[in-house]
Design an enzyme around this catalytic site. Structure first.
Site, PDB file in Angstrom:
ATOM      1  CG  ASP A 191      -2.205   0.767   1.020  1.00 32.82           C
ATOM      2  OD1 ASP A 191      -2.295   1.516   0.035  1.00 32.82           O
ATOM      3  OD2 ASP A 191      -3.114   0.620   1.852  1.00 32.82           O
ATOM      4  CG  ASP A 220      -9.456   2.005  -0.018  1.00 28.17           C
ATOM      5  OD1 ASP A 220      -8.888   0.940  -0.306  1.00 28.17           O
ATOM      6  OD2 ASP A 220      -8.856   2.977   0.499  1.00 28.17           O
TER       7      ASP A 220
END
Length: 690
Positions: free
Chosen positions: A450, A518
């Site tokens: 990430d 997300d």
């Protein structure tokens, strides 16, 4: 294949379906000749013979950079340059002088030097066997000190058409990959990211057509930049309707310095011509990405479960074990522990950078839990964010000089974190050491990498070339992932950047897939995944089935619909499985089994978009079709007609046993879905005759 016609000073690059030609004019300036359908060398030479040998007359300096293979400063050039340099005495620009050509296989290199200054420029072209992409990049080499204000990978020129339209994706966190198709305005349109990462705001690719292309017909020209950092692509339409663009790494305002003997190489900027619409364009990009970009491995991606939406920062070994047992019971293949498994990480305020298991949450370390996951029949996966650090961490306290910063400026925090400078060798060595050790000791099968924040105060105090960090950080990330994969060749890597903020051909030469967004709301995901599919194949598109109602939008959507949307990519599961009903768990097991049966077709087949709410995947012997109806308010009798089947062949519906003629499926199609909200259907067909 690469052909050279010396008497015309012309080069022709031919691929299975296209040709690309350019020549040198009398002033040694490389001029574009053709990009489109296949031509012979003689036909390309005939086109070149009609081109003017020099630029436009001085009274018409309106669009002179259009038609040049690589645009430099100097003379009657007033458009966006591909190359801008400034020497120590203030002299700017590049004056072309051809030096040599070199052909090695399918790779052509043309070398030029400035007629007066000690500066060399190489233009590189490469074709790939079986693909229509033209790969281009540039190398600038200095023989004297020079400042580089702009160094693009390539410039691209379109043939004359009556109109032009650009397709690209825009977005933000939670709304990535929103497809836009709009007229190209007269003037310059800049598609850029100044974030230090690819970013969700603007994709690193574009498609241009004459305004008449559709999904399966019409000419489309497209390019994609293989770069995971800041970039700029400048699309230009001049007053005479000539259209071109130039692009590469970096953004405006940066200055890179080359000392004598130094050189700077750009990332690859690939171009593609397709005569069969946006669908044909997408399928050619998918094939190219699958065969020439992605790490070499089987097409099918593992079915993962990720614990983030179930637990966020409130994580414990007991809770993760319960989730792992539930996931294994559903047929999950890899269990991924997301954020908060390490150090003092109980929120986003501390611990980032201290990559050892939390002694409170995993008192015996992570190995016992990882072994338990494997005992359940799953691989073990982890989330990491190697490029960021919390100021409240042992790493920051020991190495405050390792973050991006500038003397006399505040150290801006986002999510209570700063960016580690991967341009520094010490940082890269630190990252390789703990990453390789962690994935080796824990036998990690899947790593989610990430990166949750853009660059701020990007600099290197004391450096003679501080802006180089915008390039070298990205190259440092590449180097670390390359070393990690060399040490652990079987490791799957998923690229994530605050959702889908790092989806490009540069990262996908190292990562197996991208975390798309997300936002796991299935209704939102249809548009997100539609935009993603314009360039990138289904096997690279991470897509989870999560809780109902959705954690981000609170929208309730039936389980079947959520599964079907996720099945169109690299499906995964998320959410709190402990709260799922027994009925939902039973349906999930059945749908997971169904997904595994069709996964070879979705991940290995050709994709056809059948309108806005249907998508088809096709191999030689199997067809998978998904249909979606988000709302029953609009009634329709339209049927979904399939694409590219064998008209004389017959296809059996694996659910019903009904056999259909290929010609009927393509002309008459599948029945419309019932007129209810959130209805969806998966149709799996197997070819039973030729």
């Amino acid at each position: 294949m690469i052909f050279h016609l010396p008497e015309a000073r012309l080069w022709l690059l031919s691929t299975p379906g296209t040709s690309y030609a350019f020549r040198l004019n009398a002033a040694d300036v490389p001029q574009h000749v053709h990009w489109g359908r296949r031509l012979t060398v003689g036909q390309a030479a005939a086109i070149a013979a009609d081109l003017p040998e020099s630029g436009p007359a001085s009274e018409d300096p309106s669009g002179e950079t259009v038609g040049e293979e690589y645009v430099v400063e100097g003379g009657l050039r007033f458009g966006a340059p591909s190359l801008t340099v400034r020497f120590e005495d203030g002299v700017r620009g590049f004056d072309w002088s051809f030096v040599s050509q070199e052909v090695q296989g399918e790779h052509l290199t043309l070398t030029f030097t400035d007629k007066v200054r000690l500066l060399d420029l190489e233009l590189h072209y490469r074709v790939r066997d079986g693909h229509d992409q033209i790969e281009r990049w540039a190398v600038l080499a200095a023989g004297e000190p020079v400042q580089v204000l702009r160094l693009d990978s390539a410039a691209w020129t379109l043939p004359a058409r009556g109109d032009y339209r650009v397709s690209h994706v825009v977005g933000e966190w939670g709304r990535e990959f929103q497809l836009r198709r709009e007229p190209v305005p007269v003037g310059e349109t800049v598609l850029t990211s100044r974030l230090g990462i690819t970013g969700p705001n603007e994709g690193p690719w574009l498609m241009v057509d004459a305004g008449d292309a559709a999904e399966e017909h019409g000419e489309v020209w497209s390019t994609a930049l293989a770069w995971s950092g800041s970039r700029r692509i400048t699309l230009r339409r001049d007053q005479l309707d000539r259209t071109s663009w130039t692009g590469g790494f970096g953004h405006e305002g940066l200055v890179w310095r080359l000392a004598p003997g130094e050189s700077l190489r750009t990332p690859v900027f690939s171009g593609l011509y397709a005569p069969d619409g946006f669908g044909g364009t997408s399928r050619r990009w998918h094939s190219y990405v699958e065969r020439e970009v992605l790490p070499e491995r089987a097409a099918e991606r593992p079915l993962i479960y990720n614990s983030w939406e179930a637990t966020e920062f409130d994580l414990s070994e007991e809770q993760q074990t319960e989730l792992a047992e539930r996931a294994a019971g559903l047929g999950v293949e890899v269990f991924v522990v997301d954020d908060a498994w390490f150090s003092t990480r109980t929120g986003d305020h501390s611990g980032l950078g201290d990559w050892w298991p939390s002694p409170e949450r995993f008192p015996k370390g992570l190995r016992p839990f990882a072994d338990r996951v494997r005992a359940l029949g799953m691989g073990f996966g982890l989330w990491v964010e190697p490029e960021a650090v919390n100021p409240d961490s042992d790493l920051y306290r020991a190495h405050p000089d390792w973050i991006l910063h500038q003397d006399g400026r505040p150290r801006t925090e986002i999510r209570n974190q700063c960016v580690l400078d991967f341009a520094l060798r010490d940082v890269r060595e630190w990252a390789v050491e703990w990453l390789v050790r962690t994935v080796t000791e824990l036998d990690v099968a899947f790593l989610k990498w990430d990166m949750n924040r853009p660059f701020t105060e990007a600099g290197q105090p004391g450096s003679a070339d501080p802006d180089r960090v915008w390039i070298e950080h990205t190259r440092g990330v590449y180097e670390v992932i390359d070393q990690l994969r060399a040490a652990r060749p079987d490791l799957y890597v998923e690229a994530c950047a605050g959702g889908g903020g790092r989806a490009d051909l540069g990262i996908l030469s190292r990562a197996d897939q991208v975390w798309t967004s997300d936002n796991t709301d299935a209704a939102e995901r249809v548009a997100i995944q539609h935009g993603f599919s314009q360039l990138l194949p289904a096997r690279t598109m991470g897509a989870w089935v999560t809780d109902n109602p959705n954690a981000m939008t609170a929208r309730p959507i039936p389980l079947r619909y959520r599964f079907h949307v996720s099945m169109t990519g690299a499906m995964g599961l998320g959410g709190d499985l402990r709260a799922w009903s027994e009925d939902d768990l039973a349906w999930s097991r059945m749908l997971v089994e169904q997904y595994k049966r069709i996964r070879p077709v979705v991940h290995g087949g050709a994709l056809y978009r059948l309108g806005d709410n249907a998508v088809q995947y096709l191999t030689d012997d199997e067809v998978v079709v998904f249909q979606f109806r988000p709302s029953g308010l609009v009634r329709s009798t339209a049927r979904t007609r399939l694409a590219a089947l064998a008209p004389q062949a017959r296809y059996r519906n694996e659910a019903t046993g009904t056999v259909h003629d290929g010609a009927v499926l393509m002309t008459h199609g599948l029945p419309p879905l019932p007129a209810f909200d959130w209805t969806s259907e998966l149709v799996h067909l197997t070819r039973v005759s030729r």
